[in-house]
Design a protein around this motif. Structure first.
Motif, PDB file in Angstrom:
ATOM      1  N   TRP A  26      14.673  57.015 -77.203  1.00  0.00           N
ATOM      2  CA  TRP A  26      13.308  57.343 -77.629  1.00  0.00           C
ATOM      3  C   TRP A  26      12.639  58.370 -76.705  1.00  0.00           C
ATOM      4  CZ3 TRP A  26      15.049  52.398 -76.577  1.00  0.00           C
ATOM      5  CH2 TRP A  26      14.840  51.955 -75.275  1.00  0.00           C
ATOM      6  N   ILE A  27      13.253  58.693 -75.579  1.00  0.00           N
ATOM      7  CA  ILE A  27      12.597  59.602 -74.633  1.00  0.00           C
ATOM      8  C   ILE A  27      12.559  61.026 -75.169  1.00  0.00           C
ATOM      9  CG2 ILE A  27      12.795  60.648 -72.358  1.00  0.00           C
ATOM     10  CD1 ILE A  27      11.664  57.856 -72.304  1.00  0.00           C
ATOM     11  N   ALA A  28      13.660  61.488 -75.772  1.00  0.00           N
ATOM     12  CA  ALA A  28      13.704  62.878 -76.253  1.00  0.00           C
ATOM     13  C   ALA A  28      12.622  63.168 -77.290  1.00  0.00           C
ATOM     14  CB  ALA A  28      15.090  63.196 -76.804  1.00  0.00           C
ATOM     15  N   PRO A  29      12.454  62.349 -78.347  1.00  0.00           N
ATOM     16  CA  PRO A  29      11.378  62.649 -79.300  1.00  0.00           C
ATOM     17  C   PRO A  29       9.982  62.518 -78.688  1.00  0.00           C
ATOM     18  CG  PRO A  29      12.479  60.578 -79.865  1.00  0.00           C
ATOM     19  CD  PRO A  29      13.310  61.235 -78.822  1.00  0.00           C
ATOM     20  N   ILE A  30       9.813  61.579 -77.738  1.00  0.00           N
ATOM     21  CA  ILE A  30       8.502  61.453 -77.094  1.00  0.00           C
ATOM     22  C   ILE A  30       8.211  62.689 -76.258  1.00  0.00           C
ATOM     23  CG2 ILE A  30       7.224  60.186 -75.318  1.00  0.00           C
ATOM     24  CD1 ILE A  30       8.443  57.631 -76.323  1.00  0.00           C
ATOM     25  N   ARG A  31       9.189  63.128 -75.478  1.00  0.00           N
ATOM     26  CA  ARG A  31       8.959  64.299 -74.609  1.00  0.00           C
ATOM     27  C   ARG A  31       8.647  65.544 -75.432  1.00  0.00           C
ATOM     28  NH1 ARG A  31       9.420  65.161 -69.437  1.00  0.00           N
ATOM     29  NH2 ARG A  31      10.460  63.170 -69.010  1.00  0.00           N
ATOM     30  N   ALA A  32       9.254  65.653 -76.607  1.00  0.00           N
ATOM     31  CA  ALA A  32       9.001  66.811 -77.456  1.00  0.00           C
ATOM     32  C   ALA A  32       7.594  66.787 -78.051  1.00  0.00           C
ATOM     33  CB  ALA A  32      10.040  66.879 -78.568  1.00  0.00           C
ATOM     34  N   ALA A  33       7.060  65.587 -78.318  1.00  0.00           N
ATOM     35  CA  ALA A  33       5.780  65.486 -79.020  1.00  0.00           C
ATOM     36  C   ALA A  33       4.590  65.244 -78.101  1.00  0.00           C
ATOM     37  CB  ALA A  33       5.852  64.352 -80.055  1.00  0.00           C
ATOM     38  N   ILE A  34       4.824  64.812 -76.862  1.00  0.00           N
ATOM     39  CA  ILE A  34       3.728  64.329 -76.021  1.00  0.00           C
ATOM     40  C   ILE A  34       2.698  65.401 -75.675  1.00  0.00           C
ATOM     41  CG2 ILE A  34       4.776  64.697 -73.751  1.00  0.00           C
ATOM     42  CD1 ILE A  34       2.987  61.475 -74.864  1.00  0.00           C
ATOM     43  N   PRO A  35       3.038  66.695 -75.490  1.00  0.00           N
ATOM     44  CA  PRO A  35       1.974  67.668 -75.179  1.00  0.00           C
ATOM     45  C   PRO A  35       0.941  67.788 -76.292  1.00  0.00           C
ATOM     46  CG  PRO A  35       4.118  68.549 -74.569  1.00  0.00           C
ATOM     47  CD  PRO A  35       4.369  67.314 -75.380  1.00  0.00           C
ATOM     48  N   ASP A  36       1.408  67.932 -77.552  1.00  0.00           N
ATOM     49  CA  ASP A  36       0.473  68.011 -78.671  1.00  0.00           C
ATOM     50  C   ASP A  36      -0.251  66.690 -78.871  1.00  0.00           C
ATOM     51  OD1 ASP A  36       1.171  70.638 -79.165  1.00  0.00           O
ATOM     52  OD2 ASP A  36       2.700  70.122 -80.644  1.00  0.00           O
ATOM     53  N   LEU A  37       0.464  65.591 -78.701  1.00  0.00           N
ATOM     54  CA  LEU A  37      -0.158  64.281 -78.866  1.00  0.00           C
ATOM     55  C   LEU A  37      -1.276  64.080 -77.858  1.00  0.00           C
ATOM     56  CD1 LEU A  37      -0.213  61.534 -80.239  1.00  0.00           C
ATOM     57  CD2 LEU A  37       1.585  60.775 -78.683  1.00  0.00           C
ATOM     58  N   ALA A  38      -1.063  64.498 -76.623  1.00  0.00           N
ATOM     59  CA  ALA A  38      -2.101  64.372 -75.595  1.00  0.00           C
ATOM     60  C   ALA A  38      -3.333  65.199 -75.965  1.00  0.00           C
ATOM     61  CB  ALA A  38      -1.546  64.817 -74.238  1.00  0.00           C
ATOM     62  N   TRP A  39      -3.109  66.390 -76.493  1.00  0.00           N
ATOM     63  CA  TRP A  39      -4.240  67.248 -76.869  1.00  0.00           C
ATOM     64  C   TRP A  39      -5.049  66.609 -77.989  1.00  0.00           C
ATOM     65  CZ3 TRP A  39      -6.374  70.045 -80.842  1.00  0.00           C
ATOM     66  CH2 TRP A  39      -7.262  71.058 -80.482  1.00  0.00           C
ATOM     67  N   PHE A  40      -4.369  66.100 -79.010  1.00  0.00           N
ATOM     68  CA  PHE A  40      -5.074  65.470 -80.126  1.00  0.00           C
ATOM     69  C   PHE A  40      -5.738  64.163 -79.703  1.00  0.00           C
ATOM     70  CE2 PHE A  40      -2.207  68.108 -82.797  1.00  0.00           C
ATOM     71  CZ  PHE A  40      -3.188  68.731 -83.558  1.00  0.00           C
ATOM     72  N   ALA A  41      -5.223  63.526 -78.667  1.00  0.00           N
ATOM     73  CA  ALA A  41      -5.811  62.278 -78.178  1.00  0.00           C
ATOM     74  C   ALA A  41      -6.970  62.518 -77.223  1.00  0.00           C
ATOM     75  CB  ALA A  41      -4.738  61.429 -77.500  1.00  0.00           C
ATOM     76  N   GLY A  42      -7.313  63.775 -76.981  1.00  0.00           N
ATOM     77  CA  GLY A  42      -8.422  64.079 -76.075  1.00  0.00           C
ATOM     78  C   GLY A  42      -8.029  64.087 -74.618  1.00  0.00           C
ATOM     79  N   ARG A  43      -6.745  64.320 -74.347  1.00  0.00           N
ATOM     80  CA  ARG A  43      -6.273  64.365 -72.966  1.00  0.00           C
ATOM     81  C   ARG A  43      -5.596  65.707 -72.690  1.00  0.00           C
ATOM     82  NH1 ARG A  43      -5.040  59.768 -70.257  1.00  0.00           N
ATOM     83  NH2 ARG A  43      -4.416  61.267 -68.653  1.00  0.00           N
ATOM     84  N   PRO A  44      -6.328  66.821 -72.787  1.00  0.00           N
ATOM     85  CA  PRO A  44      -5.694  68.130 -72.569  1.00  0.00           C
ATOM     86  C   PRO A  44      -5.223  68.333 -71.138  1.00  0.00           C
ATOM     87  CG  PRO A  44      -8.076  68.365 -72.716  1.00  0.00           C
ATOM     88  CD  PRO A  44      -7.769  66.939 -73.080  1.00  0.00           C
ATOM     89  N   ASP A  45      -5.709  67.506 -70.211  1.00  0.00           N
ATOM     90  CA  ASP A  45      -5.310  67.652 -68.809  1.00  0.00           C
ATOM     91  C   ASP A  45      -4.031  66.887 -68.482  1.00  0.00           C
ATOM     92  OD1 ASP A  45      -6.593  65.246 -69.327  1.00  0.00           O
ATOM     93  OD2 ASP A  45      -7.378  65.046 -67.287  1.00  0.00           O
ATOM     94  N   TYR A  46      -3.439  66.209 -69.473  1.00  0.00           N
ATOM     95  CA  TYR A  46      -2.260  65.382 -69.222  1.00  0.00           C
ATOM     96  C   TYR A  46      -1.052  66.254 -68.898  1.00  0.00           C
ATOM     97  CZ  TYR A  46       1.821  62.476 -70.303  1.00  0.00           C
ATOM     98  OH  TYR A  46       3.035  61.828 -70.254  1.00  0.00           O
ATOM     99  N   THR A  47      -0.326  65.864 -67.891  1.00  0.00           N
ATOM    100  CA  THR A  47       0.911  66.555 -67.504  1.00  0.00           C
ATOM    101  C   THR A  47       2.065  65.558 -67.595  1.00  0.00           C
ATOM    102  OG1 THR A  47      -0.291  68.004 -65.983  1.00  0.00           O
ATOM    103  CG2 THR A  47       2.102  67.816 -65.689  1.00  0.00           C
TER     104      THR A  47
END
Length: 408
Positions: free
Chosen positions: A285-306
């Protein structure tokens, strides 16, 4: 309202840029030559004062007056050429460029933006997500619409064995081992709905003793049977797995996917971010999460997430060391074949005992075909498909290796 605000801002910016470019220098803006004339005249008066005070003599004063007089005449001619009124150079060209930029921005937004989508407050978006969640199709509806991927025809002997297994389970429906085997082999045959039904009966038979892994596997089969959609039936299996083990990673991944499918990235993000932080990097499950997490963070209101950096690269796949390679040069063909078979067997044993990455399973499949064990490679392919059934990225690597090895 959005368009009105954008148009007003664009207009203000356009006026601010165009005004100085189009302003006539004779109307409110003094030409540079007029300023120069005033300076030169002040310098002539200053020469006269210096002569009266004795700071300079008569010869120096005359020389300075002649030099400044030449500058006065040049500035006066420049003022006449200006005609008292002229535009800033390149003003109209700059205005044309500005208009093209504004038109290009409008056309780009029409192409990649969503001009027809009205602005919506958070409360309305949450309400829409809730409606989407409540209006999900049933499991039966989703299964009817799910795509049916084409698979190669299975071996006739294998099909006959599964048919005998079905008959045995029908005669003894309360045998948990029979149901477990039936779910496993129905999935291998591509009968996902039948596999899901066998797993559902197994979970019901176990009752309170059913573990989180049993329910997570039921959830995965239910989702796969529905074409990837998490219906209420699959959601119940996910909830049951998390009730038994709140830390079960597969169930947590599916819980995050449920929120994502229903328009709640704010709820999906903390779940997937936690899984990504926990790892391991080889988890399916790590590969699909790593691919989606930047956009997901932005939509979740966390643009500062690294996202956390991936763990150190996985160790190289096992192979012969330098000494073994040197010794292989002195081996007979039969001895080299035995050495290769031994390495392939070692890889298979490690994957069976400890698991491994999709790349390692793909290499094992390819290696078995190379050493002439194509039937066994097909069995390993079925097992790999089962292990990575919930991970499309991992399945893609497995299927690519199978196609390259001629197993499709």
């Amino acid at each position: 309202m959005f368009w009105m605000i954008c148009a007003a801002l664009a207009g203000v910016v356009a006026i601010a840029i165009a005004a100085p470019l189009l302003r006539r220098q004779g109307a409110g803006a003094e030409p540079a030559a007029a300023y120069d004339l005033r300076v030169y005249r002040d310098q002539l008066r200053e020469v006269g004062r210096d002569l009266e005070r004795g700071v300079i003599d008569q010869a120096d004063a005359e020389r300075l007056r002649i030099e400044i007089g030449r500058k006065v005449l040049a500035a006066d001619r420049a003022l006449e050429r200006a005609g008292g009124a002229c535009r800033a150079p390149g003003g109209w060209a700059a205005l044309v460029v500005l208009a093209l930029l504004l038109a290009g921005a409008f056309l780009l937004y029409q192409r990649v933006g969503q001009p027809e989508r009205p602005d919506a407050p958070i409360a309305r978006r949450i309400a829409e997500s809730q409606a989407l969640y409540e209006d999900r199709p049933s499991q039966a509806e989703a299964e009817a619409k799910a795509p049916k991927p084409q698979r190669p025809a299975p071996d006739a002997d294998y099909v006959a064995l599964i048919e005998r297994l079905r008959e045995a389970v029908a005669k003894n429906p309360d045998d948990p081992r029979g149901l477990e085997l039936l779910a496993e082999h129905e999935e291998k045959l591509g009968n996902v709905v039948a596999a899901k039904e066998a797993q559902r009966r197994l979970v019901a038979l176990k009752g309170d003793t059913a573990g989180a892994e049993d329910l997570a596997r039921l959830a995965g089969l239910t989702i796969e049977a529905a074409g990837g959609l998490i219906t209420s039936e699959a959601e119940q299996a996910v909830a049951g797995a998390l009730q038994r083990d709140p830390h079960n990673p597969q169930a947590r991944f599916m819980a995050g996917l449920l929120h994502l499918q229903n328009g709640r990235p704010d709820r999906a993000f903390p779940i997937w971010a936690g899984l990504l932080a926990e790892g391991p990097e080889s988890a399916p499950w790590i590969a699909p999460i790593r691919a989606a997490i930047p956009d997901l963070a932005w939509f979740a209101g966390r643009p500062d997430y690294t996202p956390p950096e991936p763990a150190s690269a996985a160790p190289a796949l096992p192979g012969p060391d330098a000494d073994a390679m040197a010794a292989a040069g002195d081996m007979t063909p039969e001895q080299r074949q035995q050495m290769i078979e031994g390495m392939v067997k070692g890889l298979e044993t490690r994957l069976a005992a400890q698991g491994g990455t999709p790349e390692e399973w793909a290499r094992l499949i390819s290696s078995l075909v190379v050493i002439g064990q194509k039937d066994h490679a097909a069995d390993i392919l079925d097992e790999a498909r089962q292990r990575f059934s919930a991970d499309p990225t991992a399945r893609a690597a497995i299927e690519a290796a199978a196609q390259k090895a001629g197993l499709e």
